[in-house]
Design an enzyme around this catalytic site. Sequence first.
Site, PDB file in Angstrom:
ATOM      1  N   THR A  23       0.702  -0.975   0.204  1.00 36.79           N
ATOM      2  CA  THR A  23       0.113  -0.290   0.225  1.00 36.79           C
ATOM      3  C   THR A  23       0.651   1.379   0.032  1.00 36.79           C
ATOM      4  OG1 THR A  23       0.140  -0.487   2.860  1.00 36.79           O
ATOM      5  CG2 THR A  23      -2.368  -0.714   1.399  1.00 36.79           C
ATOM      6  N   SER A  55      31.696  -4.423   7.094  1.00 36.45           N
ATOM      7  CA  SER A  55      30.244  -4.331   7.557  1.00 36.45           C
ATOM      8  C   SER A  55      30.965  -5.612   8.245  1.00 36.45           C
ATOM      9  CB  SER A  55      29.266  -4.736   6.956  1.00 36.45           C
ATOM     10  OG  SER A  55      28.117  -5.437   7.001  1.00 36.45           O
ATOM     11  N   GLY A 119      17.156  -9.385   3.663  1.00 36.07           N
ATOM     12  CA  GLY A 119      16.179 -10.588   2.695  1.00 36.07           C
ATOM     13  C   GLY A 119      15.104 -10.940   3.856  1.00 36.07           C
ATOM     14  N   LEU A 122      12.000  -8.660   7.137  1.00 35.19           N
ATOM     15  CA  LEU A 122      12.329  -7.637   7.967  1.00 35.19           C
ATOM     16  C   LEU A 122      13.160  -6.411   7.926  1.00 35.19           C
ATOM     17  CD1 LEU A 122      12.835 -10.381  11.203  1.00 35.19           C
ATOM     18  CD2 LEU A 122      10.441  -9.209   9.779  1.00 35.19           C
ATOM     19  N   GLU A 157      18.403   3.858  -0.869  1.00 38.21           N
ATOM     20  CA  GLU A 157      17.844   2.961  -1.313  1.00 38.21           C
ATOM     21  C   GLU A 157      16.972   3.427  -2.555  1.00 38.21           C
ATOM     22  OE1 GLU A 157      15.863   0.656   1.933  1.00 38.21           O
ATOM     23  OE2 GLU A 157      15.590  -1.162   0.243  1.00 38.21           O
ATOM     24  N   ASP A 169       9.402   0.740   6.005  1.00 39.59           N
ATOM     25  CA  ASP A 169      10.385   0.656   6.339  1.00 39.59           C
ATOM     26  C   ASP A 169      10.826   1.249   7.400  1.00 39.59           C
ATOM     27  OD1 ASP A 169       9.199  -1.684   5.281  1.00 39.59           O
ATOM     28  OD2 ASP A 169      11.397  -2.012   3.676  1.00 39.59           O
ATOM     29  N   TYR A 221       8.190  -7.572  -7.647  1.00 42.15           N
ATOM     30  CA  TYR A 221       7.774  -6.317  -7.441  1.00 42.15           C
ATOM     31  C   TYR A 221       7.355  -5.550  -8.288  1.00 42.15           C
ATOM     32  CZ  TYR A 221       8.415  -2.751  -3.859  1.00 42.15           C
ATOM     33  OH  TYR A 221       8.384  -1.298  -3.165  1.00 42.15           O
TER      34      TYR A 221
HETATM   35  P1  ADP Z   1      15.649  -6.440   3.474  1.00 44.39           P
HETATM   36  O1  ADP Z   1      15.605  -5.731   3.786  1.00 44.39           O
HETATM   37  O2  ADP Z   1      13.959  -7.445   3.885  1.00 44.39           O
HETATM   38  O3  ADP Z   1      16.292  -7.152   4.853  1.00 44.39           O
HETATM   39  P2  ADP Z   1      16.750  -5.823   1.455  1.00 44.39           P
HETATM   40  O4  ADP Z   1      16.815  -6.378   0.142  1.00 44.39           O
HETATM   41  O5  ADP Z   1      16.043  -4.823   1.126  1.00 44.39           O
HETATM   42  O6  ADP Z   1      16.011  -6.764   2.083  1.00 44.39           O
HETATM   43  O7  ADP Z   1      17.923  -6.046   1.792  1.00 44.39           O
HETATM   44  C1  ADP Z   1      18.891  -6.336   2.333  1.00 44.39           C
HETATM   45  C2  ADP Z   1      20.077  -5.792   1.634  1.00 44.39           C
HETATM   46  O8  ADP Z   1      20.586  -4.862   3.205  1.00 44.39           O
HETATM   47  C3  ADP Z   1      21.492  -6.671   1.670  1.00 44.39           C
HETATM   48  O9  ADP Z   1      21.370  -7.980   0.425  1.00 44.39           O
HETATM   49  C4  ADP Z   1      22.589  -5.926   2.002  1.00 44.39           C
HETATM   50  O10 ADP Z   1      22.799  -5.390   0.697  1.00 44.39           O
HETATM   51  C5  ADP Z   1      22.221  -4.719   3.085  1.00 44.39           C
HETATM   52  N1  ADP Z   1      22.194  -4.723   4.553  1.00 44.39           N
HETATM   53  C6  ADP Z   1      21.546  -5.389   5.111  1.00 44.39           C
HETATM   54  N2  ADP Z   1      22.312  -5.563   6.506  1.00 44.39           N
HETATM   55  C7  ADP Z   1      23.745  -5.151   6.190  1.00 44.39           C
HETATM   56  C8  ADP Z   1      24.679  -5.440   6.672  1.00 44.39           C
HETATM   57  N3  ADP Z   1      24.583  -5.266   8.490  1.00 44.39           N
HETATM   58  N4  ADP Z   1      25.622  -5.270   6.501  1.00 44.39           N
HETATM   59  C9  ADP Z   1      25.764  -4.930   5.142  1.00 44.39           C
HETATM   60  N5  ADP Z   1      25.080  -5.063   4.135  1.00 44.39           N
HETATM   61  C10 ADP Z   1      23.739  -4.895   4.999  1.00 44.39           C
HETATM   62 MG    MG Z   2      15.026  -3.611   2.422  1.00 45.34          MG
END
Ligand code: ADP
Ligand code: MG
Length: 379
Positions: A23, A55, A119, A122, A157, A169, A221
Site C-alpha cells: 500500500t 560490515s 532478505g 524484516l 535505497e 520501512d 515487485y
Molecule cells: P530486507 O530489507 O528485507 O532485509 P533488502 O534486499 O531490502 O532485504 O536489503 C538487504 C540488503 O541490505 C543486503 O543484501 C545488503 O546489501 C544490505 N544489508 C543489510 N544489512 C546489512 C549489514 N549488516 N551489512 C551489510 N549490508 C547489509
Molecule cells: Mg529492505
Amino acid sequence: MTAHEPVGLWSAPGRVNLIGEHTDYNEGFVLPFAISHRTVAAVGLRDDARIRVASTFTNEPVEVALAELNTLFPTPAGSAPAVPEWAAYPLGVAWALLADRAIDVPGVDIAIASEVPVGAGLSSSAAIEGAAASALNELWSLGLSAKELASIGRTAENEAVGAPTGIMDQTASMLGEPDAAVFLDCRSLQSELVPLGMAEAHLAILVIDTHVKHAHATGGYRDRRDACERGAAIMGVSALRDVSVADLDRAAELMDDVTFRRVRHIVTENQRVLDTVEVLRAEGARAIGDLLVASHASMRYDFEISVAELDTAVDAALAAGAIGARMTGGGFGGAGIALIEASAVDAVSAAVLTAFADAGFAAPNLFTVAPSIGAHRDE
Ligand code: ADP
Ligand code: MG
C-alpha cells in the site's frame, strides 16, 4: 584502525509490518512496528575527508572520498551500483545527506554489525540506513529530524541502491516506540503511534522466516507496481489510495481480471489498515486476528505475492491456535507473522516446524519480536 576509533555507536531496528502490504507506493496506509533486532553502526572520525564502510557481512571494506560520492550516485536506472551493493546503503545515505549541502564535514569510518536477518522481509535495509543516517546526522551536525532521516534512507535505497521501495520501512525504523505500531499515511507522510498493548494482554508476535529469498529490485515487485499504476490510470486517479471499496464493482467492469485483483488487494488492504487501527484502539490486539487472516488471503489470491512456504506457515500457525497470521514484507519469500498467546510460542513453533517438514520445506527460523524503540544513539 587505531587512528579511527569509534566515537559512538548508533543503532536502528528492523521492522515487522503488522498490516498494509504494497500500500505504501499506492499512497495508502501501513502499520509497521520496529522490532528488537537492530543494526549497529560504530563510527569513527577521520581527518582526510574520506568515508570507509565495513560490515561483519564481508571482509572487504569500501572506501571513497566524500567528494566522490556525487560521481558514484545516483545509480542509473536498471544498473548495478558502482560500489558493492551492500556498501551502496551506507554510502548512499552519506551521499543523500550531503547532496546539495555545501558543508565541510569530517571523514568517517563506519563499521556495521547486525542482528536483523537479511532478505527476510524484516527490513535489514532500513536498519542499516537508519543506523548510518542517525550517526552521520549527529557527527556531521546536520540537525535533521527522524522523519527527515527516514526520507534520506529511502533516497539512498531508491537512488543509490536502485530498489524502488516506499517510505514505510525507514519510518518504522526511525520512529518506532516500545509496544506501539507506527500508523503511517504514505501520502501525507503523517504518522501516529498506535499502542499495541501486547505485553499487557500476554500476546506475542512469532516471526516465521522461511529462508526463501526475495529479490526486491526485480521481477514481481516491479510487475505489481506496474499493475497498480495501470489500475489507477484506468480508474482516473493518481494513486489507488483514491479508490474505495465501494468503487470496486466499477473497477471490475473496467479492467482485465489480473489488474482488477491487484487493485482489489490494494483497496481492501488500505481499508484493513484503517480497520486494524480502529480495532486496536477500541478492543486491543486480541481482536485484529481476522484482519490479519484476510490480509494474507488477499495477498495469496489477489496480489499473488505469497509462496507455498508462507502459506504453509500461516495455515499451520492458525491451525495451532494463532489469533491471526499473515505473510509480511514485500512477498515472494521472506517471513510470516503470527499473533499468538505468549504461552503458545512453543506449541505454535512446533506445529509450524512439523508442517514444513511434512511439506518437504527447509526448516524455517522461528523467533518472537517485541515492538521496540526506533533508531537512537547507544553510546
Ligand atoms: P530486507 O530489507 O528485507 O532485509 P533488502 O534486499 O531490502 O532485504 O536489503 C538487504 C540488503 O541490505 C543486503 O543484501 C545488503 O546489501 C544490505 N544489508 C543489510 N544489512 C546489512 C549489514 N549488516 N551489512 C551489510 N549490508 C547489509
Ligand atoms: Mg529492505
